[in-house]
Design an enzyme around this catalytic site. Structure first.
Site, PDB file in Angstrom:
ATOM      1  N   LYS A  28      36.389  -2.816   4.251  1.00 52.19           N
ATOM      2  CA  LYS A  28      35.152  -2.039   4.144  1.00 52.19           C
ATOM      3  C   LYS A  28      34.040  -2.998   3.747  1.00 52.19           C
ATOM      4  O   LYS A  28      34.094  -3.627   2.681  1.00 52.19           O
ATOM      5  CB  LYS A  28      35.318  -0.944   3.099  1.00 52.19           C
ATOM      6  CG  LYS A  28      34.062  -0.117   2.874  1.00 52.19           C
ATOM      7  CD  LYS A  28      34.342   0.996   1.894  1.00 52.19           C
ATOM      8  CE  LYS A  28      33.103   1.809   1.601  1.00 52.19           C
ATOM      9  NZ  LYS A  28      33.389   2.871   0.621  1.00 52.19           N
ATOM     10  N   CYS A  78      31.765   6.755  -6.357  1.00 56.09           N
ATOM     11  CA  CYS A  78      30.299   6.638  -6.240  1.00 56.09           C
ATOM     12  C   CYS A  78      29.580   7.983  -6.160  1.00 56.09           C
ATOM     13  O   CYS A  78      28.454   8.110  -6.622  1.00 56.09           O
ATOM     14  CB  CYS A  78      29.908   5.727  -5.087  1.00 56.09           C
ATOM     15  SG  CYS A  78      30.473   6.299  -3.478  1.00 56.09           S
ATOM     16  N   SER A  84      27.721   6.532   9.200  1.00 52.04           N
ATOM     17  CA  SER A  84      26.510   7.342   9.252  1.00 52.04           C
ATOM     18  C   SER A  84      25.337   6.651   9.954  1.00 52.04           C
ATOM     19  O   SER A  84      24.616   7.282  10.732  1.00 52.04           O
ATOM     20  CB  SER A  84      26.100   7.747   7.833  1.00 52.04           C
ATOM     21  OG  SER A  84      25.875   6.595   7.030  1.00 52.04           O
ATOM     22  N   LYS A 100      35.691  -0.686   8.579  1.00 51.65           N
ATOM     23  CA  LYS A 100      34.480   0.118   8.424  1.00 51.65           C
ATOM     24  C   LYS A 100      33.296  -0.767   8.096  1.00 51.65           C
ATOM     25  O   LYS A 100      33.439  -1.603   7.203  1.00 51.65           O
ATOM     26  CB  LYS A 100      34.723   1.108   7.290  1.00 51.65           C
ATOM     27  CG  LYS A 100      33.525   1.947   6.921  1.00 51.65           C
ATOM     28  CD  LYS A 100      33.822   2.764   5.709  1.00 51.65           C
ATOM     29  CE  LYS A 100      32.524   3.431   5.299  1.00 51.65           C
ATOM     30  NZ  LYS A 100      32.642   4.055   4.011  1.00 51.65           N
ATOM     31  N   ARG A 160      26.601  -3.073  -3.692  1.00 50.28           N
ATOM     32  CA  ARG A 160      28.062  -3.046  -3.762  1.00 50.28           C
ATOM     33  C   ARG A 160      28.681  -4.379  -3.311  1.00 50.28           C
ATOM     34  O   ARG A 160      29.865  -4.445  -3.007  1.00 50.28           O
ATOM     35  CB  ARG A 160      28.608  -1.924  -2.882  1.00 50.28           C
ATOM     36  CG  ARG A 160      28.030  -0.537  -3.167  1.00 50.28           C
ATOM     37  CD  ARG A 160      29.025   0.539  -2.769  1.00 50.28           C
ATOM     38  NE  ARG A 160      28.434   1.856  -2.567  1.00 50.28           N
ATOM     39  CZ  ARG A 160      27.950   2.626  -3.531  1.00 50.28           C
ATOM     40  NH1 ARG A 160      27.929   2.200  -4.784  1.00 50.28           N
ATOM     41  NH2 ARG A 160      27.452   3.830  -3.237  1.00 50.28           N
ATOM     42  N   TYR A 204      31.145  11.277  12.861  1.00 48.82           N
ATOM     43  CA  TYR A 204      30.296  12.471  12.763  1.00 48.82           C
ATOM     44  C   TYR A 204      30.074  13.078  14.143  1.00 48.82           C
ATOM     45  O   TYR A 204      29.609  14.200  14.260  1.00 48.82           O
ATOM     46  CB  TYR A 204      28.960  12.109  12.098  1.00 48.82           C
ATOM     47  CG  TYR A 204      29.180  11.463  10.744  1.00 48.82           C
ATOM     48  CD1 TYR A 204      29.494  12.249   9.638  1.00 48.82           C
ATOM     49  CD2 TYR A 204      29.154  10.074  10.588  1.00 48.82           C
ATOM     50  CE1 TYR A 204      29.763  11.670   8.403  1.00 48.82           C
ATOM     51  CE2 TYR A 204      29.419   9.482   9.360  1.00 48.82           C
ATOM     52  CZ  TYR A 204      29.720  10.286   8.275  1.00 48.82           C
ATOM     53  OH  TYR A 204      30.006   9.709   7.063  1.00 48.82           O
TER      54      TYR A 204
HETATM   55  C1  PBG Z   1      32.366   5.856  -0.570  1.00 50.89           C
HETATM   56  C2  PBG Z   1      32.073   5.858   0.871  1.00 50.89           C
HETATM   57  C3  PBG Z   1      30.932   5.416   1.562  1.00 50.89           C
HETATM   58  C4  PBG Z   1      31.128   5.753   2.898  1.00 50.89           C
HETATM   59  C5  PBG Z   1      32.378   6.332   2.982  1.00 50.89           C
HETATM   60  N1  PBG Z   1      32.956   6.370   1.731  1.00 50.89           N
HETATM   61  C6  PBG Z   1      29.650   4.868   1.110  1.00 50.89           C
HETATM   62  C7  PBG Z   1      29.487   3.612   0.426  1.00 50.89           C
HETATM   63  O1  PBG Z   1      30.397   2.792   0.302  1.00 50.89           O
HETATM   64  O2  PBG Z   1      28.368   3.452  -0.052  1.00 50.89           O
HETATM   65  C8  PBG Z   1      30.160   5.519   4.010  1.00 50.89           C
HETATM   66  C9  PBG Z   1      30.352   6.361   5.209  1.00 50.89           C
HETATM   67  C10 PBG Z   1      29.224   6.412   6.151  1.00 50.89           C
HETATM   68  O3  PBG Z   1      28.220   5.671   6.079  1.00 50.89           O
HETATM   69  O4  PBG Z   1      29.308   7.264   7.036  1.00 50.89           O
HETATM   70  N2  PBG Z   1      32.376   4.664  -1.211  1.00 50.89           N
END
Ligand code: PBG
Length: 328
Positions: free
Chosen positions: A197, A123, A276, A250, A219, A315
C-alpha cells in the site's frame, strides 16, 4: 513467427465475433468487490462530492444498496466506517457496537451469501487521523498499534465479517491479527492483506469520504514510497509468511507493474485496489464530456486484470457489473 505478408495481424480483428474468440483477458463480475461507507444515524445518504455516485450510508439505507449488489451478482463488499466520535486510540474500531460491527450484522442478516470484507485500520477512528496509536513524540508506535488492530479484527469477526483486510501498514500486523483471530476461534477467517500500500496522492477523495485525513504530517513513515517495487515484493513475502491468504497492491492503475511482478512471483491470489482518486478522475472527465465513462472504466478494470489481479476492489463495481451484463 513468420513475417508480413504471410502474417497479417489484422486477420483476427476483422469482426466482433472473431475478436471475441481471441480475447485474452475477460473481466467478470466475479472479480469485483464494492466498497461501502457506513455511518451512524437514520436516512443518511450523503453523496461524497469528489466521488460522484458514492455515498455515506446509514444502516437503514445500506439494505437497498446490498439488494442491488446481490441483484448485480457482485460477490463481495468492503466496509469502511465513520464513527460517532474519534479519540486517540480509535476505540470505535474495536467496540462491539461500532458502526462497522453493526453494519456487518445488518448485511449478514439480510444477505448471508454476500462476502463481507472489513478494512482494519485506525485512521477513520483516531482524532489525529493516523493509522495507528501515537507515541509521546507524535510518531506512530508500531507495536502498540498491533494490539488495537488485532482487537478490531476480532471484533469484526465476532460480528460476522467473512474476510479481514488489514490496511494500516504496521510491521507485523498480519501476524498479530492472524494470532488473535486463531486464538478467538476464527481460524477459518481469511486475511486479505493490504501488503503493498503506497503513500499515494490518489487517496484524496477517500479521505473526504471516510473523514480520515491526518491532522498533521502524512503517512509516508508507514505507507510505501511510490518509486519502490522491489520493496513491495518484500512486503508481500512477509505478509504471506505471516499468514496472508490474499495480498493486495494499492493503488492499482499507477502500480500495474507491481501487480504484474507480484502475480509472477507469488502463488496466492492478488487483489488490486482501484482507489478513490482513480475513480474521481474518470468521473470528472466524463462529467465534462471529455471521456466516455463506460469505455474507459471497462478498459481500466480490464488492464488491472490483465496485469495480474485476481480480485479488483472498485467504486465502479456496480456500473461495471451492469455494463458487463449488458454486453453478454
Ligand atoms: C485506510 C484506507 C485508505 C484507503 C483504504 N483504506 C486511506 C488511506 O490510507 O489514507 C484508500 C482507499 C481509496 O482511496 O479509495 N487506511
Amino acid at each position: 513467427m513468420s513475417s508480413f505478408p504471410t502474417t497479417r495481424m489484422r486477420r483476427l480483428r476483422a469482426s466482433p465475433a472473431l475478436r471475441r474468440m481471441v480475447v485474452e483477458t475477460r473481466l467478470s463480475v466475479d472479480d469485483l468487490i464494492y466498497p461501502l461507507f457506513v455511518t451512524h444515524g437514520r436516512n443518511v445518504q450523503a453523496e461524497i462530492p469528489p466521488m460522484p455516485g458514492i455515498c455515506q450510508l446509514s444502516l437503514d439505507r445500506l439494505l437497498p444498496e446490498i439488494g442491488s449488489v446481490v441483484d448485480l451478482g457482485i460477490p463481495a463488499v468492503l466496509l469502511f466506517g465513520i464513527p460517532s466520535s474519534k479519540d486517540p486510540q480509535g476505540s470505535e474500531a474495536y467496540e462491539p457496537n461500532g458502526i462497522v460491527q453493526e453494519a456487518i450484522r445488518v448485511i449478514k442478516q439480510a444477505a448471508p451469501e454476500v462476502i463481507v470484507v472489513t478494512d482494519v485500520c485506525l485512521c477513520e477512528y483516531t482524532d489525529h487521523g493516523h493509522c495507528g496509536i501515537l507515541s509521546d513524540g507524535g510518531s506512530v508506535d508500531n507495536d502498540a498499534t498491533l494490539e488495537v488492530l488485532a482487537n478490531a479484527a476480532v471484533s469484526q469477526a465476532e460480528a460476522g465479517a467473512d474476510v479481514i483486510a488489514p490496511s494500516a501498514m504496521m510491521d507485523g500486523q498480519v501476524h498479530a491479527i492472524r494470532s488473535a483471530l486463531d486464538a478467538g476461534g476464527f481460524g477459518g477467517a481469511p486475511i486479505m492483506a493490504y501488503s503493498a500500500k503506497y503513500s499515494s496522492g490518489f487517496y484524496g477523495p477517500f479521505r473526504v469520504a471516510a473523514e480520515s485525513a491526518p491532522r498533521f504530517g502524512d503517512r509516508a513513515s508507514y505507507q510505501m514510497d511510490p518509486p519502490n517495487a522491489r520493496e513491495a515484493m518484500r512486503e508481500i513475502a512477509q505478509d504471506i509468511e505471516e499468514g496472508a491468504d490474499v495480498v493486495m497492491v494499492k493503488p492499482a492503475l499507477a502500480y500495474l507493474d507491481v501487480i504484474a511482478r507480484a502475480k509472477r512471483r507469488f502463488s496466492v491470489p492478488v487483489a488490486a485496489y482501484n482507489v478513490s482518486g482513480e475513480y474521481a478522475m474518470v468521473k470528472a472527465a466524463a462529467q465534462n464530456g471529455w471521456l466516455d465513462a463506460r469505455r474507459v472504466t471497462l478498459e481500466a478494470l480490464t488492464a488491472i486484470k490483465r496485469a495480474g489481479a485476481d480480485l479488483i476492489i472498485s467504486y465502479h463495481a456496480k456500473e461495471a457489473a451492469q455494463w458487463l451484463d449488458a454486453r453478454s
